[in-house]
Motif scaffolding. Structure first.
Motif, mmCIF file in Angstrom:
data_model
loop_
_atom_site.group_PDB
_atom_site.id
_atom_site.type_symbol
_atom_site.label_atom_id
_atom_site.label_comp_id
_atom_site.label_asym_id
_atom_site.label_seq_id
_atom_site.Cartn_x
_atom_site.Cartn_y
_atom_site.Cartn_z
ATOM 1 N N TYR A 93 0.821 -1.204 0.000
ATOM 2 C CA TYR A 93 0.000 0.000 0.000
ATOM 3 C C TYR A 93 0.860 1.262 0.000
ATOM 4 C CZ TYR A 93 -3.485 -3.420 1.408
ATOM 5 O OH TYR A 93 -4.306 -4.519 1.460
ATOM 6 N N GLU A 124 -2.813 5.313 1.045
ATOM 7 C CA GLU A 124 -3.740 4.199 1.260
ATOM 8 C C GLU A 124 -3.687 3.721 2.711
ATOM 9 O OE1 GLU A 124 -4.009 1.947 -3.064
ATOM 10 O OE2 GLU A 124 -2.211 1.669 -1.842
ATOM 11 N N ILE A 163 -10.006 -0.896 -0.772
ATOM 12 C CA ILE A 163 -8.564 -0.626 -0.740
ATOM 13 C C ILE A 163 -7.780 -1.925 -0.614
ATOM 14 C CG2 ILE A 163 -6.710 0.598 0.481
ATOM 15 C CD1 ILE A 163 -8.805 2.474 1.617
ATOM 16 N N LYS A 171 -5.868 -5.322 -0.736
ATOM 17 C CA LYS A 171 -5.149 -5.968 -1.829
ATOM 18 C C LYS A 171 -4.954 -7.468 -1.587
ATOM 19 C CE LYS A 171 -2.608 -1.656 -2.671
ATOM 20 N NZ LYS A 171 -3.415 -1.202 -3.818
#
Length: 243
Positions: free
Chosen positions: A24, A28, A225, A227
């Motif tokens: 990130y 983020e 957001i 991942k």
């Protein structure tokens, strides 16, 4: 031959790898913890306690056990033994009778009596405030010390339990092979103004949302957001910034 020589001189070929970075960006990461702060402005640990000593005992007992299970056992225990003197006076067998529903209860009883006696002898029954002193106590590791430092003494620490370790690796926030590696990376990347509550946010997120068997992605405030390589099929619509 030149290829072989190059491999020998390459640190990566010798098993030396650069530490994994967060997946990130700084923005983020700040947004992740900002959303956690909006969701739970004042997160609290779920182990019941009445003072630093009972917190220390509860955290020692919580190793490889649930907070719910520990709380059930310690309500009666702390009613009769909420100081090192009272705990030491119980003795191992009597203490074990209170906590026998907790995993590894005999070894934990031994450690709790030993740490109680150490507190009486070395610190006037007061729970130490430093990590070095805390981890010197029987049954107290780095995670336990960090929890006590945070919850009892208001210090910003990251106590990496199974939930935080899982989340940090699952979503790529702070990947690491050991809890110490994850702790160091989280302390480095979490914005300072969010650090104090960060470990509670992550623990509660792992306990109730990003669960071990099946993460509840539709209920996740950072789903757009996140991942993580795998997510549950039903996903919420992307969230607009909060606030």
């Amino acid at each position: 031959m030149s290829t072989q020589r190059a491999k020998k001189s390459n640190p990566a070929a010798a098993g030396k790898r650069a530490p994994a970075r967060s997946a990130y960006s700084k923005d983020e990461i700040r947004e992740i913890f900002r959303r956690f702060s909006v969701q739970r402005p004042e997160p609290k640990g779920e182990l019941e306690h009445t003072n630093p000593f009972t917190l220390l005992v509860a955290v020692v007992l919580s190793a490889q056990a649930t907070d719910v299970g520990v709380n059930k056992a310690t309500r009666a225990l702390f009613a009769v033994a909420d100081t090192p003197e009272k705990m030491a006076a119980l003795g191992e067998e009597k203490l074990a009778s209170y906590i026998r529903t907790i995993g590894l209860y005999r070894n934990k009883a031994k450690n709790v009596i030993a740490l109680s006696e150490r507190l009486i002898a070395d610190s006037g029954s007061a729970v130490p405030k430093t990590r070095e002193e805390l981890v010197s106590l029987p049954g107290v590791g780095r995670k336990t010390a960090n929890v006590v430092m945070s919850m009892a003494f208001g210090q910003a620490t990251i106590a990496v339990d199974t939930h935080i370790f899982r989340i940090a690796n699952r979503i790529g926030l702070a990947p690491g092979k050991t809890p110490d590696q994850v702790e160091a990376k989280l302390e480095k990347i979490i914005p300072p103004d969010y650090l104090f509550h960060a470990h509670h946010w992550l623990i509660l997120h792992g306990r109730y949302v990003c669960k071990a068997r099946k993460p509840d992605c539709p209920a996740c405030v950072i789903a757009d957001i996140c991942k993580a390589a795998e997510k549950t099929s039903e996903m919420p619509a992307p969230l607009a910034p909060i606030g």
